[in-house]
Design a protein around this motif. Structure first.
Motif, PDB file in Angstrom:
ATOM      1  N   SER A   1       0.815  -1.199   0.000  1.00 22.04           N
ATOM      2  CA  SER A   1       0.000   0.000   0.000  1.00 22.04           C
ATOM      3  C   SER A   1       0.856   1.261   0.000  1.00 22.04           C
ATOM      4  CB  SER A   1      -0.914   0.008   1.226  1.00 22.04           C
ATOM      5  OG  SER A   1      -1.568   1.247   1.343  1.00 22.04           O
ATOM      6  N   LEU A   2       0.413   2.233  -0.755  1.00 24.89           N
ATOM      7  CA  LEU A   2       1.049   3.541  -0.769  1.00 24.89           C
ATOM      8  C   LEU A   2       0.609   4.425   0.389  1.00 24.89           C
ATOM      9  CD1 LEU A   2       1.000   4.897  -4.462  1.00 24.89           C
ATOM     10  CD2 LEU A   2       3.002   4.528  -3.032  1.00 24.89           C
ATOM     11  N   LYS A   3      -0.323   3.949   1.180  1.00 26.59           N
ATOM     12  CA  LYS A   3      -1.005   4.814   2.140  1.00 26.59           C
ATOM     13  C   LYS A   3      -0.066   5.640   3.024  1.00 26.59           C
ATOM     14  CE  LYS A   3      -4.888   4.881   5.358  1.00 26.59           C
ATOM     15  NZ  LYS A   3      -4.256   5.825   6.294  1.00 26.59           N
ATOM     16  N   PRO A   4       0.987   5.057   3.642  1.00 27.03           N
ATOM     17  CA  PRO A   4       1.841   5.901   4.489  1.00 27.03           C
ATOM     18  C   PRO A   4       2.456   7.075   3.716  1.00 27.03           C
ATOM     19  CG  PRO A   4       2.316   3.574   4.833  1.00 27.03           C
ATOM     20  CD  PRO A   4       1.434   3.655   3.631  1.00 27.03           C
ATOM     21  N   PHE A   5       2.748   6.837   2.448  1.00 25.56           N
ATOM     22  CA  PHE A   5       3.413   7.862   1.644  1.00 25.56           C
ATOM     23  C   PHE A   5       2.424   8.906   1.139  1.00 25.56           C
ATOM     24  CE2 PHE A   5       5.612   3.792   1.276  1.00 25.56           C
ATOM     25  CZ  PHE A   5       6.856   4.134   1.775  1.00 25.56           C
ATOM     26  N   THR A   6       1.253   8.440   0.708  1.00 20.91           N
ATOM     27  CA  THR A   6       0.259   9.410   0.235  1.00 20.91           C
ATOM     28  C   THR A   6      -0.287  10.237   1.403  1.00 20.91           C
ATOM     29  OG1 THR A   6      -1.416   7.647   0.317  1.00 20.91           O
ATOM     30  CG2 THR A   6      -0.394   8.118  -1.817  1.00 20.91           C
ATOM     31  N   ASP A   7      -0.444   9.619   2.562  1.00 18.98           N
ATOM     32  CA  ASP A   7      -0.873  10.381   3.739  1.00 18.98           C
ATOM     33  C   ASP A   7       0.148  11.467   4.059  1.00 18.98           C
ATOM     34  OD1 ASP A   7      -3.100   8.828   3.946  1.00 18.98           O
ATOM     35  OD2 ASP A   7      -2.476   7.741   5.741  1.00 18.98           O
ATOM     36  N   PHE A   8       1.421  11.110   3.987  1.00 20.88           N
ATOM     37  CA  PHE A   8       2.470  12.090   4.271  1.00 20.88           C
ATOM     38  C   PHE A   8       2.394  13.259   3.287  1.00 20.88           C
ATOM     39  CE2 PHE A   8       6.615  13.953   3.630  1.00 20.88           C
ATOM     40  CZ  PHE A   8       7.101  14.118   4.921  1.00 20.88           C
ATOM     41  N   ILE A   9       2.195  12.954   2.018  1.00 14.00           N
ATOM     42  CA  ILE A   9       2.129  13.999   0.992  1.00 14.00           C
ATOM     43  C   ILE A   9       0.917  14.891   1.208  1.00 14.00           C
ATOM     44  CG2 ILE A   9       1.824  14.410  -1.485  1.00 14.00           C
ATOM     45  CD1 ILE A   9       3.406  11.746  -1.909  1.00 14.00           C
ATOM     46  N   ILE A  10      -0.227  14.275   1.499  1.00 16.49           N
ATOM     47  CA  ILE A  10      -1.456  15.047   1.726  1.00 16.49           C
ATOM     48  C   ILE A  10      -1.288  15.985   2.916  1.00 16.49           C
ATOM     49  CG2 ILE A  10      -3.854  14.867   2.489  1.00 16.49           C
ATOM     50  CD1 ILE A  10      -3.542  14.210  -0.423  1.00 16.49           C
ATOM     51  N   ASP A  11      -0.631  15.512   3.977  1.00 17.47           N
ATOM     52  CA  ASP A  11      -0.469  16.315   5.185  1.00 17.47           C
ATOM     53  C   ASP A  11       0.638  17.354   5.060  1.00 17.47           C
ATOM     54  OD1 ASP A  11      -2.491  14.947   6.434  1.00 17.47           O
ATOM     55  OD2 ASP A  11      -1.152  13.519   7.437  1.00 17.47           O
TER      56      ASP A  11
ATOM     57  N   ILE B   1     -14.546  25.301  13.269  1.00 19.26           N
ATOM     58  CA  ILE B   1     -14.362  24.992  11.842  1.00 19.26           C
ATOM     59  C   ILE B   1     -13.020  24.292  11.629  1.00 19.26           C
ATOM     60  CG2 ILE B   1     -13.904  26.052   9.593  1.00 19.26           C
ATOM     61  CD1 ILE B   1     -16.060  28.104  10.242  1.00 19.26           C
ATOM     62  N   GLY B   2     -11.963  24.812  12.270  1.00 19.83           N
ATOM     63  CA  GLY B   2     -10.643  24.198  12.123  1.00 19.83           C
ATOM     64  C   GLY B   2     -10.624  22.772  12.630  1.00 19.83           C
ATOM     65  N   SER B   3     -11.251  22.555  13.795  1.00 19.32           N
ATOM     66  CA  SER B   3     -11.280  21.222  14.387  1.00 19.32           C
ATOM     67  C   SER B   3     -12.088  20.262  13.513  1.00 19.32           C
ATOM     68  CB  SER B   3     -11.885  21.305  15.785  1.00 19.32           C
ATOM     69  OG  SER B   3     -12.046  20.019  16.341  1.00 19.32           O
ATOM     70  N   MET B   4     -13.222  20.740  12.991  1.00 19.37           N
ATOM     71  CA  MET B   4     -14.073  19.888  12.175  1.00 19.37           C
ATOM     72  C   MET B   4     -13.401  19.544  10.841  1.00 19.37           C
ATOM     73  SD  MET B   4     -16.795  18.153  11.984  1.00 19.37           S
ATOM     74  CE  MET B   4     -17.593  18.748  13.477  1.00 19.37           C
ATOM     75  N   LEU B   5     -12.736  20.512  10.250  1.00 15.29           N
ATOM     76  CA  LEU B   5     -12.041  20.237   8.986  1.00 15.29           C
ATOM     77  C   LEU B   5     -10.977  19.149   9.173  1.00 15.29           C
ATOM     78  CD1 LEU B   5     -11.557  23.794   7.405  1.00 15.29           C
ATOM     79  CD2 LEU B   5     -13.003  21.936   6.537  1.00 15.29           C
ATOM     80  N   GLN B   6     -10.250  19.193  10.294  1.00 14.54           N
ATOM     81  CA  GLN B   6      -9.236  18.179  10.547  1.00 14.54           C
ATOM     82  C   GLN B   6      -9.875  16.807  10.750  1.00 14.54           C
ATOM     83  OE1 GLN B   6      -5.816  18.492  10.318  1.00 14.54           O
ATOM     84  NE2 GLN B   6      -6.080  16.278  10.350  1.00 14.54           N
ATOM     85  N   GLU B   7     -11.023  16.785  11.459  1.00 13.34           N
ATOM     86  CA  GLU B   7     -11.722  15.519  11.681  1.00 13.34           C
ATOM     87  C   GLU B   7     -12.208  14.931  10.364  1.00 13.34           C
ATOM     88  OE1 GLU B   7     -15.780  13.990  13.948  1.00 13.34           O
ATOM     89  OE2 GLU B   7     -14.702  15.753  14.742  1.00 13.34           O
ATOM     90  N   LEU B   8     -12.751  15.779   9.492  1.00 11.82           N
ATOM     91  CA  LEU B   8     -13.215  15.310   8.185  1.00 11.82           C
ATOM     92  C   LEU B   8     -12.043  14.877   7.294  1.00 11.82           C
ATOM     93  CD1 LEU B   8     -16.021  17.908   7.363  1.00 11.82           C
ATOM     94  CD2 LEU B   8     -16.289  15.572   8.247  1.00 11.82           C
ATOM     95  N   ARG B   9     -10.930  15.565   7.436  1.00 18.22           N
ATOM     96  CA  ARG B   9      -9.747  15.189   6.643  1.00 18.22           C
ATOM     97  C   ARG B   9      -9.259  13.792   7.042  1.00 18.22           C
ATOM     98  NH1 ARG B   9      -5.810  17.803   3.581  1.00 18.22           N
ATOM     99  NH2 ARG B   9      -6.844  19.808   3.877  1.00 18.22           N
ATOM    100  N   ASP B  10      -9.319  13.488   8.346  1.00 25.68           N
ATOM    101  CA  ASP B  10      -8.906  12.161   8.802  1.00 25.68           C
ATOM    102  C   ASP B  10      -9.841  11.083   8.255  1.00 25.68           C
ATOM    103  OD1 ASP B  10      -6.797  13.246  10.218  1.00 25.68           O
ATOM    104  OD2 ASP B  10      -7.879  13.331  12.134  1.00 25.68           O
ATOM    105  N   ILE B  11     -11.142  11.373   8.247  1.00 25.40           N
ATOM    106  CA  ILE B  11     -12.105  10.417   7.683  1.00 25.40           C
ATOM    107  C   ILE B  11     -11.833  10.224   6.188  1.00 25.40           C
ATOM    108  CG2 ILE B  11     -14.558  10.059   7.156  1.00 25.40           C
ATOM    109  CD1 ILE B  11     -15.186  11.633   9.763  1.00 25.40           C
ATOM    110  N   TRP B  12     -11.554  11.316   5.506  1.00 21.24           N
ATOM    111  CA  TRP B  12     -11.275  11.276   4.057  1.00 21.24           C
ATOM    112  C   TRP B  12     -10.031  10.431   3.766  1.00 21.24           C
ATOM    113  CZ3 TRP B  12      -7.577  14.719   1.332  1.00 21.24           C
ATOM    114  CH2 TRP B  12      -7.721  14.702  -0.058  1.00 21.24           C
ATOM    115  N   LYS B  13      -8.994  10.587   4.596  1.00 23.91           N
ATOM    116  CA  LYS B  13      -7.775   9.804   4.414  1.00 23.91           C
ATOM    117  C   LYS B  13      -8.052   8.309   4.601  1.00 23.91           C
ATOM    118  CE  LYS B  13      -4.185  11.317   6.690  1.00 23.91           C
ATOM    119  NZ  LYS B  13      -3.406  11.971   7.768  1.00 23.91           N
TER     120      LYS B  13
END
Length: 427
Positions: A336-346, A398-410
Motif C-alpha cells: 500500500s502507498l497509504k503511508p506515503f500518500t498520507d504524508f504527501i497530503i499532510d 471549523i478548524g477542528s471539524m475540517l481536521q476531523e473530516l480530513r482524517d475520515i477522508w484519508k
C-alpha cells in the motif's frame, strides 16, 4: 564512418612524451548535422583571413562516440585581437567577452553563439588558476588539457588531429591523463574529480584504473581543499549520476579525499552502495545517493557549507536523512502507498511528492515508486465555507471539524466526496 588519412607517426619530443600525430577523416551524420548557416558563416570568416579553426575538446570526444554534442567549442590560431578585427569587419556581433584575457571570444551568427578560443600554453599554474600565453602550435595546446580523450581536435573538413592516443583510449574505453598524471593534477586539482566523472562516462569496468594514476590522486588529494565548493559540486553531481558511481564514491573514501570535498570522513559507504544498487535504474537525483553517506542533519549542514548546494538539494538531503527509516511501507499492508500518500497530503511543501519519490528510490521500493509516479494528489473536497453554510460559525470549531473530516477522508483512501463527508457532521 571514417577513413584514415595518416597513421601514427613520431614528429618530435616534448617534455611530456613523444609526439605522435594520428589523423583520420570523420564522415558521420552526427558531424554533418553540426553544419548550418551559423557554422558555415563562421568558417568562411576564418578561411578568408587564413586562420585555422577546429572543433575542440569534449565535442570531439562525443562525435567520435557517435553522439551529437550539446555544446561545441572551437579553437583557433587567431589571437583575440585577430578575431575581434575579423568579426568587426564582417559585421558579426560579439557577446560576453569576459573570457578574452584567456583567449575566448564569443561570436553570434544566425541566432547562435560560437565560443572560439585561441590556442594556449600554461605559463604558470597554482592548482586552481593558470596564466596563459597564446600559441599557434596545436600540439602545445593539446598538452595542457587534462585527459587524452579531451585533447583531440577536429577540422571542419572532418580531419581528426590526435596527439596523445585519445582516439585509441576512447576505443578501448580507457581514461588517462595527458602525459604525467601528477603534473596534470597539480596544474588544477579539480582534475581529480574530472577524472572520476569521465571514468564513469567512458570506462566499461568499475575498477580498471592505472595504479600510477590512483597513486598520483592519493598523493595530491589535499589540493582539493583549495578548490571552490561550487566547482567541486558541479563535478560530484555529474559523477554521482554516471556509471560506476558507487565504486567511484568508495574510491574517494579509499583514497582519503572525502574530507576535502565536503563529505563526512566516516561516511556510511556500505549504505551508499546499497542505495545506489536500489536506485541506479530509476534516475536518482545526485543528493539521493549522497544522502546515504550522511549520518545526521548536522552533516547535511557541513556539506552545504563546503559545497554550497542549492536550497532544493539541501532540503532533499535533510528530508531523506530524517525520513529514510521512519517513513516506510506498512507491515500490515506492504503493497500500500497509504503511508506515503498520507504524508504527501499532510505536507505543506509543494515538492513533497517528488521528495517521497526519491525516498522510494533510496529504499528500493520499485513497485510503490511506479504507483506513486502515476498518482495525482487529490483535492480535499470540503472547505470552511461549506461548514459555515450548515451553521458552524466558530473559527476554532471549523478548524477542528475540517481536521476531523480530513482524517475520515484519508481513511477512505481519498474516495469520499463532499456530501459523504458532510454527512459525518453531527447536528
Amino acid at each position: 564512418m571514417w577513413s584514415r588519412l595518416l597513421g601514427p607517426r613520431v614528429i618530435g619530443r616534448t617534455g611530456l612524451c613523444w609526439r605522435s600525430l594520428f589523423t583520420m577523416r570523420l564522415k558521420t551524420s552526427e558531424f554533418q548535422s553540426l553544419f548550418n548557416d551559423g557554422l558555415n558563416g563562421l568558417a568562411e570568416v576564418f578561411e578568408k583571413h587564413q586562420h585555422e579553426l577546429r572543433i575542440a575538446g569534449g565535442a570531439v570526444r562525443d562525435l567520435l562516440s557517435g553522439k551529437r554534442p550539446e555544446d561545441v567549442d572551437f579553437a583557433t590560431t587567431a589571437t583575440p585581437e585577430d578575431m575581434k578585427r575579423m568579426f568587426q569587419s564582417a559585421g558579426i556581433r560579439m557577446i560576453n567577452n569576459k573570457g578574452e584575457k584567456h583567449g575566448t571570444i564569443t561570436a553570434r551568427l544566425h541566432n547562435e553563439n560560437f565560443e572560439v578560443t585561441t590556442l594556449r600554453v600554461d605559463v604558470q599554474t597554482d592548482g586552481r588558476h593558470a596564466e596563459v600565453e597564446f600559441t599557434t602550435d596545436w600540439q602545445k595546446d593539446a598538452e595542457r588539457r587534462d585527459l587524452t580523450i579531451n585533447s583531440m581536435f577536429l577540422g571542419l573538413d572532418g580531419t581528426l588531429y590526435d596527439y596523445f592516443k585519445g582516439y585509441e583510449d576512447l576505443q578501448n574505453r580507457k581514461v588517462r591523463f595527458v602525459g604525467s598524471a601528477e603534473q596534470r593534477i597539480q596544474e588544477d586539482y579539480l582534475r581529480i574529480l574530472r577524472y572520476f566523472r569521465f571514468y564513469g562516462r567512458v570506462a566499461l569496468e568499475a575498477d580498471d584504473h592505472e595504479p600510477e594514476t590512483l597513486a598520483a590522486i592519493r598523493e595530491n588529494g589535499r589540493g582539493l581543499a583549495g578548490i571552490s565548493g561550487e566547482r567541486i559540486w558541479v563535478e560530484v553531481k555529474k559523477m554521482v549520476v554516471g556509471n560506476h558511481a558507487a565504486h567511484l564514491l568508495e574510491l574517494i573514501y579509499n583514497l582519503e579525499l572525502a574530507q576535502y570535498i565536503g563529505l563526512p570522513p566516516d561516511g556510511n559507504v556500505e549504505e551508499m552502495k546499497r542505495v545506489w544498487q536500489n536506485a541506479k535504474g530509476h534516475s536518482p537525483k545526485p543528493m539521493t545517493i549522497l544522502a546515504a553517506l550522511l549520518h545526521c542533519p548536522e552533516e547535511v549542514e557541513k556539506m552545504d557549507i563546503r559545497l554550497k548546494v542549492s536550497r532544493e538539494e539541501k532540503s532533499l538531503a535533510l528530508f531523506l536523512v530524517k525520513h529514510r527509516r521512519e517513513l516506510c511501507r506498512s507491515q500490515d499492508e506492504p503493497d500500500s502507498l497509504k503511508p506515503f500518500t498520507d504524508f504527501i497530503i499532510d505536507s505543506r511543501e509543494l515538492d513533497s511528492q517528488s521528495k517521497v519519490c526519491e525516498l522510494l528510490k533510496y529504499q528500493g521500493e520499485e513497485k510503490l515508486l511506479a504507483e506513486l509516479c502515476r498518482w495525482s494528489i487529490p483535492r480535499f473536497p470540503v472547505s470552511g465555507h461549506d461548514l459555515r453554510r450548515i451553521g458552524i460559525t466558530s473559527g476554532k470549531e471549523i478548524g477542528s471539524m475540517l481536521q476531523e473530516l480530513r482524517d475520515i477522508w484519508k481513511k477512505s483512501r481519498y474516495q469520499m466526496d463532499k456530501d459523504e463527508l458532510l454527512s459525518h457532521i453531527r447536528p
